[in-house]
Design a protein around this motif. Sequence first.
Motif, mmCIF file in Angstrom:
data_model
loop_
_atom_site.group_PDB
_atom_site.id
_atom_site.type_symbol
_atom_site.label_atom_id
_atom_site.label_comp_id
_atom_site.label_asym_id
_atom_site.label_seq_id
_atom_site.Cartn_x
_atom_site.Cartn_y
_atom_site.Cartn_z
ATOM 1 N N VAL A 212 0.866 -1.176 0.000
ATOM 2 C CA VAL A 212 0.000 0.000 0.000
ATOM 3 C C VAL A 212 0.907 1.233 0.000
ATOM 4 C CG1 VAL A 212 -1.847 1.230 1.172
ATOM 5 C CG2 VAL A 212 -1.756 -1.279 1.286
ATOM 6 N N PRO A 213 0.914 1.990 -1.081
ATOM 7 C CA PRO A 213 1.825 3.141 -1.181
ATOM 8 C C PRO A 213 1.529 4.229 -0.143
ATOM 9 C CG PRO A 213 0.934 2.524 -3.340
ATOM 10 C CD PRO A 213 0.131 1.785 -2.310
ATOM 11 N N LEU A 214 2.574 4.781 0.417
ATOM 12 C CA LEU A 214 2.471 5.920 1.330
ATOM 13 C C LEU A 214 3.022 7.156 0.608
ATOM 14 C CD1 LEU A 214 3.779 4.287 4.639
ATOM 15 C CD2 LEU A 214 1.400 4.757 4.017
ATOM 16 N N SER A 215 2.291 8.245 0.725
ATOM 17 C CA SER A 215 2.716 9.473 0.020
ATOM 18 C C SER A 215 3.957 10.098 0.656
ATOM 19 C CB SER A 215 1.577 10.499 -0.002
ATOM 20 O OG SER A 215 1.159 10.811 1.319
ATOM 21 N N THR A 216 4.094 9.930 1.956
ATOM 22 C CA THR A 216 5.262 10.467 2.668
ATOM 23 C C THR A 216 5.704 9.465 3.724
ATOM 24 O OG1 THR A 216 3.880 11.573 4.325
ATOM 25 C CG2 THR A 216 4.503 12.856 2.361
ATOM 26 N N GLU A 217 6.861 9.726 4.295
ATOM 27 C CA GLU A 217 7.323 8.857 5.372
ATOM 28 C C GLU A 217 6.431 9.014 6.599
ATOM 29 O OE1 GLU A 217 11.414 9.525 6.276
ATOM 30 O OE2 GLU A 217 12.095 8.179 4.692
ATOM 31 N N VAL A 218 6.255 7.910 7.315
ATOM 32 C CA VAL A 218 5.413 7.892 8.511
ATOM 33 C C VAL A 218 6.274 7.440 9.677
ATOM 34 C CG1 VAL A 218 3.386 6.867 9.612
ATOM 35 C CG2 VAL A 218 3.333 7.399 7.151
ATOM 36 N N PHE A 219 6.107 8.132 10.793
ATOM 37 C CA PHE A 219 6.847 7.759 12.004
ATOM 38 C C PHE A 219 5.985 6.829 12.836
ATOM 39 C CE2 PHE A 219 8.020 8.353 16.457
ATOM 40 C CZ PHE A 219 9.383 8.097 16.399
ATOM 41 N N VAL A 220 6.540 5.702 13.221
ATOM 42 C CA VAL A 220 5.814 4.733 14.050
ATOM 43 C C VAL A 220 6.679 4.362 15.243
ATOM 44 C CG1 VAL A 220 4.476 3.791 12.113
ATOM 45 C CG2 VAL A 220 6.681 2.771 12.705
ATOM 46 N N ASP A 221 6.012 4.003 16.340
ATOM 47 C CA ASP A 221 6.739 3.543 17.522
ATOM 48 C C ASP A 221 6.002 2.379 18.156
ATOM 49 O OD1 ASP A 221 4.596 4.603 18.965
ATOM 50 O OD2 ASP A 221 5.668 6.446 19.508
ATOM 51 N N SER A 222 6.355 2.065 19.395
ATOM 52 C CA SER A 222 5.812 0.884 20.069
ATOM 53 C C SER A 222 4.322 0.984 20.384
ATOM 54 C CB SER A 222 6.587 0.627 21.368
ATOM 55 O OG SER A 222 6.491 1.754 22.240
ATOM 56 N N THR A 223 3.732 2.153 20.243
ATOM 57 C CA THR A 223 2.287 2.304 20.504
ATOM 58 C C THR A 223 1.459 2.047 19.242
ATOM 59 O OG1 THR A 223 2.343 4.689 20.072
ATOM 60 C CG2 THR A 223 2.721 3.972 22.356
ATOM 61 N N LEU A 224 2.113 1.673 18.175
ATOM 62 C CA LEU A 224 1.409 1.402 16.911
ATOM 63 C C LEU A 224 0.286 0.385 17.157
ATOM 64 C CD1 LEU A 224 1.309 1.687 13.789
ATOM 65 C CD2 LEU A 224 2.948 -0.205 13.680
ATOM 66 N N ALA A 225 -0.917 0.714 16.650
ATOM 67 C CA ALA A 225 -2.086 -0.165 16.825
ATOM 68 C C ALA A 225 -3.063 0.069 15.675
ATOM 69 C CB ALA A 225 -2.756 0.092 18.169
ATOM 70 N N VAL A 226 -3.984 -0.850 15.514
ATOM 71 C CA VAL A 226 -4.965 -0.756 14.440
ATOM 72 C C VAL A 226 -6.328 -1.207 14.973
ATOM 73 C CG1 VAL A 226 -4.507 -3.112 13.608
ATOM 74 C CG2 VAL A 226 -5.480 -1.409 12.047
ATOM 75 N N THR A 227 -7.378 -0.631 14.430
ATOM 76 C CA THR A 227 -8.728 -1.019 14.853
ATOM 77 C C THR A 227 -9.218 -2.203 14.015
ATOM 78 O OG1 THR A 227 -9.920 0.409 13.292
ATOM 79 C CG2 THR A 227 -9.238 1.393 15.391
ATOM 80 N N TYR A 228 -10.308 -2.790 14.461
ATOM 81 C CA TYR A 228 -11.018 -3.785 13.656
ATOM 82 C C TYR A 228 -11.650 -3.067 12.466
ATOM 83 C CZ TYR A 228 -10.627 -7.458 17.193
ATOM 84 O OH TYR A 228 -10.152 -8.416 18.046
ATOM 85 N N TRP A 229 -11.986 -3.827 11.440
ATOM 86 C CA TRP A 229 -12.679 -3.245 10.295
ATOM 87 C C TRP A 229 -14.020 -2.679 10.734
ATOM 88 C CZ3 TRP A 229 -9.847 -2.179 6.343
ATOM 89 C CH2 TRP A 229 -8.842 -3.024 5.888
ATOM 90 N N GLN A 230 -14.312 -1.480 10.247
ATOM 91 C CA GLN A 230 -15.555 -0.791 10.574
ATOM 92 C C GLN A 230 -16.283 -0.420 9.284
ATOM 93 O OE1 GLN A 230 -16.255 -0.350 13.898
ATOM 94 N NE2 GLN A 230 -14.249 -1.186 14.459
ATOM 95 N N THR A 231 -17.595 -0.330 9.384
ATOM 96 C CA THR A 231 -18.381 0.075 8.203
ATOM 97 C C THR A 231 -18.458 1.582 8.078
ATOM 98 O OG1 THR A 231 -20.419 -0.076 9.513
ATOM 99 C CG2 THR A 231 -19.782 -2.023 8.249
ATOM 100 N N ASP A 232 -18.049 2.330 9.125
ATOM 101 C CA ASP A 232 -18.097 3.795 9.111
ATOM 102 C C ASP A 232 -16.711 4.332 9.461
ATOM 103 O OD1 ASP A 232 -18.592 6.517 10.702
ATOM 104 O OD2 ASP A 232 -20.251 6.229 9.298
ATOM 105 N N MET A 233 -16.231 5.291 8.691
ATOM 106 C CA MET A 233 -14.880 5.819 8.922
ATOM 107 C C MET A 233 -14.769 6.563 10.245
ATOM 108 S SD MET A 233 -14.559 9.079 6.323
ATOM 109 C CE MET A 233 -14.737 8.032 4.871
ATOM 110 N N ASP A 234 -15.834 7.191 10.685
ATOM 111 C CA ASP A 234 -15.798 7.897 11.964
ATOM 112 C C ASP A 234 -15.583 6.916 13.111
ATOM 113 O OD1 ASP A 234 -16.148 10.380 10.800
ATOM 114 O OD2 ASP A 234 -18.335 10.318 10.965
ATOM 115 N N ASP A 235 -16.197 5.729 13.002
ATOM 116 C CA ASP A 235 -15.996 4.710 14.030
ATOM 117 C C ASP A 235 -14.552 4.208 14.029
ATOM 118 O OD1 ASP A 235 -18.653 4.875 14.713
ATOM 119 O OD2 ASP A 235 -19.266 3.170 13.458
ATOM 120 N N ALA A 236 -13.933 4.203 12.855
ATOM 121 C CA ALA A 236 -12.550 3.744 12.765
ATOM 122 C C ALA A 236 -11.565 4.729 13.360
ATOM 123 C CB ALA A 236 -12.203 3.478 11.298
#
Length: 239
Positions: A212-236
């Motif tokens: 998945v292409p990223l437009s710019t570099e992204v900084f990530v650390d040990s708190t990196l996390a992801v939500t479950y799939w949601q049907t609404d972007m606001d919920d995500a």
Amino acid sequence: MRTIRFSRTARTSVLGSAALIAALSLTACQSGSPSAADTSTATESQKPSGTSAAPAAATDEKAAEGSGASGSSSGKPDAKQPQDSGSNSGKDSGRDDSGKLPTCTDTNTKLTVTSVKRPVNHMLLTVTNTGSKSCYAYSYPFLRFGEAQSVPPAVEDSRPQSVVVLTPGQSAYAGILTSSADGSGEGGYSTQDLTVGFQGADGRPAGAMADVPLSTEVFVDSTLAVTYWQTDMDDALMY
């Protein structure tokens, strides 16, 4: 004297014959022997009352057979034959032979990721069903930023009540917390590489990891996390 004796004998014989005839007639009457007329009457009156029952029974059997034939031709189901219950009319066209929807993978979807202003240090991952069949987006996506050796954990509070189903052209969303806002995260690094994978119903990887292409570099650390799939972007993006 002889003449008188003969006369008595003859009279006696005549009277005896008459008595015998009368006795025979009386016996015949008492024995109930029917006359020709009586025999005809008895024959008519003593005919079995059920003589016409046999044709009637045959008629009833034919009527029963006829009603059975009309019942089968009227569309009534035969108990011995399986009938179409009509369940296929509501069946999703994307279901396989087992009645289950296929899993969303890299082969039937498109993935994009964008940065958002709010909340801070968040990104929005979007998956769109590009196939011709509906698919299940199970649990949460597997993410790998750069050369990471493990995938980030999921935000358990974001678990939906049911599995997300994507119809053709429909999208689902997952929010990505890239790093802590207060700098409490550890082991941070910057990268412009991201690969995303899908889960199957058993929680194991389904399909291949997709770039998945990223437009710019992204900084990530040990708190990196992801939500479950949601049907609404606001919920995500609320976590």
